[in-house]
Write a protein that holds these residues in place. Structure first.
Motif, short mmCIF file in Angstrom:
data_model
loop_
_atom_site.label_atom_id
_atom_site.label_comp_id
_atom_site.label_asym_id
_atom_site.label_seq_id
_atom_site.Cartn_x
_atom_site.Cartn_y
_atom_site.Cartn_z
N ARG A 244 0.84 -1.20 0.00
CA ARG A 244 0.00 0.00 0.00
C ARG A 244 0.87 1.24 0.00
N VAL A 245 0.31 2.35 -0.43
CA VAL A 245 1.02 3.62 -0.43
C VAL A 245 0.97 4.21 0.98
N SER A 320 -0.77 -3.13 -6.45
CA SER A 320 -2.07 -2.72 -6.98
C SER A 320 -1.88 -1.60 -8.01
N GLU A 321 -2.95 -1.25 -8.69
CA GLU A 321 -2.89 -0.16 -9.67
C GLU A 321 -2.50 1.15 -8.99
N GLU A 322 -3.00 1.36 -7.78
CA GLU A 322 -2.67 2.59 -7.06
C GLU A 322 -1.17 2.64 -6.75
N VAL A 323 -0.63 1.53 -6.29
CA VAL A 323 0.80 1.49 -5.97
C VAL A 323 1.63 1.62 -7.24
N GLU A 325 0.88 3.19 -9.98
CA GLU A 325 0.85 4.59 -10.40
C GLU A 325 1.76 5.44 -9.52
N HIS A 326 1.77 5.14 -8.23
CA HIS A 326 2.64 5.82 -7.27
C HIS A 326 4.11 5.64 -7.66
N LYS A 329 5.06 7.45 -11.05
CA LYS A 329 5.20 8.89 -10.85
C LYS A 329 6.60 9.25 -10.36
#
Length: 557
Positions: A244-245, A320-323, A325-326, A329
């Motif tokens: 997780r972020v 995950s997709e969120e991680v 993308e993090h 970036k």
């Protein structure tokens, strides 16, 4: 009302509970106890060691096997646990395989990242020996099996090791170290095998040098772990928990800024790439968290940082997709966890100058790096890594080329993340304070609850006490999990280092003795660790005397 005896470390609380049931020790003994008790450690059976070892005519303490110890105590628990003999026999059969050909094998407690807490699938030493404590080293030869642990675990090891193992109490007078024991029991010219992933480069080099005194050879068995071979299909699967972020409001500094600092350190030290293997350093640098390891918000991974890019070596199923993308970036690429060796080898073969913290990076990575450097040097028409006296490590131009410790292309130095991570920013400090405030609220509720229960003579076991404390913590915002197994010990149990009560073997908490509670929690913004020793009734003069004497000696000697 509960009387708080003091804000003691677990070792002090244990010492007080221990001394409370024995005759008064002399002041010199108390001083020795105090000096030998580091944090959450070590009342190292100082008063009981004489009953657990035999003394030779020259006063030297002789290590005894677990079965002999049980026999001398008149215990009936000397029957070996089923299957333990088979494990040792299976392991020894592997020694003779042509692709192995060793005379001894060392099984430490660590994983490939030198972690204190590890995932179940990496608990090889526990599987092989049956000993479940967090610290210890097992060594198996063709004829012997020996196990070393420190004073926190002497009693536990006696209970859990089978008759096939000889327990050696690290730190006790006359007890040999692992290396001394190997040099003593093995014939000259033996081959000692290790899994290089489980030893730091420094530890492997120290071992190699020490056993060479008896002409022994250190064998790095990199392609597979021997314990895994006998563990087979029953070995637990590697953890697959998602990462997780870690939000910027808790981290305080974004990933790009942290990577920029690391790159400035690379430039200053004349390096192209740094390899980071400590799990907490990877998590901090990338503002990520995980749950692969009990009680620690980390995930199994490696990280390499180069001047223009960075690569995270991790199981992609955890991202995950969120991680993802993090990471994108911040310019961080993904590769499989297992690809770290091939990537280090690739970098070495093209002449990249690598920064390696040899106190934490495992020997497998350093071995691959050095092999790659050898191939690079041969391509350039040179005959080895050593540069002799042609350059000084104090010469700035030499450092710029990556020469360190007389070795080309390798800088062996503490990770640049270690110091940066230790200096907390405002957001991290705020998180530490806030998490402790919420944890204090949970503890306040807990103490009110348990005082009332004890006053009303409600039967409470040590396990029930720990479970109720967990319930109060769970109500707090940001709670994730405990930061270690709660130590809930009443009376004599408070003297057992790292005591872990179980439902089938624990005491009830009352008002006649001292109660030790050592516990902590992981919150999204910080980690807590709190120890208290209390008495729910009226402490006896003996309780007060022992507790105060230990406190005085340890505070002022």
């Amino acid at each position: 009302m509960a009387i708080e005896a003091a804000r003691l470390s677990p070792s002090l609380a244990a010492a007080a509970a221990f001394l409370g049931r024995r005759s008064p020790p002399t002041a010199p003994l108390l001083r020795r106890l105090c000096l030998l008790l580091p944090r959450r450690s070590l009342l190292a059976s100082a008063s009981t060691s004489s009953s657990r070892a035999s003394s030779g005519g020259n006063g030297r303490v002789v290590a005894l096997s677990s079965s002999e110890l049980r026999k001398r105590r008149g215990s009936t628990s000397s029957t070996p646990t089923p299957g333990e003999d088979d494990k040792l026999r299976s392991l020894r059969r592997l020694f003779a395989r042509p692709d192995i050909a060793i005379d001894a094998y060392i099984v430490p407690s660590q994983d490939a990242h030198q972690s204190e807490f590890i995932a179940e699938c990496f608990m090889r030493r526990a599987y092989l020996t049956g000993f479940t404590g967090s610290a210890g080293t097992a060594v198996v030869t063709k004829n012997n099996a020996a196990f070393w642990t420190d004073g926190r675990y002497f009693l536990q090891a006696e209970k859990e090791l089978s008759h096939d193992w000889t327990l050696l109490r690290s730190g006790n007078h006359g007890v040999p170290t692992t290396i001394e024991w190997l040099n003593d029991v093995l014939p000259s010219g033996s081959r000692v095998g290790i899994d290089p992933f489980l030893f730091s480069s420094d530890a492997a080099e120290e071992l190699k040098a020490a056993i060479s005194d008896k002409n022994h050879e250190l064998i790095l068995i990199r392609d597979f772990n021997l314990v895994d071979e006998i563990w087979g299909g029953s070995r637990p699967a590697p953890p697959k928990e998602p990462t997780r972020v870690h939000a910027i409001k808790y981290a305080g500094v974004d990933v790009a800024s942290k990577l920029s600092f690391v790159r400035s350190q690379l430039d200053e030290n004349g390096c192209d790439t740094v390899v980071i293997s400590m799990l907490d350093e990877v998590a901090w640098l990338l503002n990520m968290r995980g749950s692969d390891v009990p009680h620690s918000p980390v995930f199994y991974s490696y990280l390499t940082v180069e001047m223009s890019t960075a690569t995270l070596f991790v199981d992609s199923n955890k991202v995950s997709e969120e991680v993802l993308e993090h990471l994108k970036k911040a310019g961080v690429k993904l590769k499989s966890y297992e690809a770290i060796l091939s990537d280090v080898e690739r970098l070495a073969e093209k002449g990249a100058k690598l920064w390696l913290d040899s106190s934490s990076v495992n020997a497998a990575i350093v071995s691959v790096f050095r092999s790659g450097c050898d191939r690079y040097m041969r391509k350039r028409g040179k005959t080895g890594r050593q540069i002799g006296k042609e350059a000084s490590s104090d010469d700035p131009t030499t450092k710029k080329r990556g020469v360190q410790n007389m070795e080309l292309n390798g800088l062996y130095k503490a990770s640049p993340v270690t110091l940066a991570k230790s200096v907390k920013n405002e957001a991290e400090i705020r998180g530490m304070k806030n998490s402790h405030l919420r944890d204090a609220a949970a503890l306040a509720e807990f103490w009110c609850w348990i005082e009332e229960e004890v006053r009303n003579n409600v039967a409470l076991t040590e396990v029930q006490v720990a479970e109720n404390l967990l319930g109060f913590r769970r109500k707090q915002d940001g709670f994730i999990e405990t930061s270690f197994d709660t130590i809930s010990g009443y009376g004599a149990n408070g003297a057992i280092i790292h005591y872990n009560p179980t439902p089938d073997s624990c005491s009830s908490v009352g008002s006649d003795n001292l109660f030790l509670l050592d516990s902590g929690a992981q919150y999204v913004d910080g980690t807590t660790d709190i120890t208290r020793t209390v008495h729910f009734g009226e402490p006896s003069p003996r309780h007060k005397e022992c507790f105060t004497r230990v406190l005085q000696v340890c505070n002022f000697s």
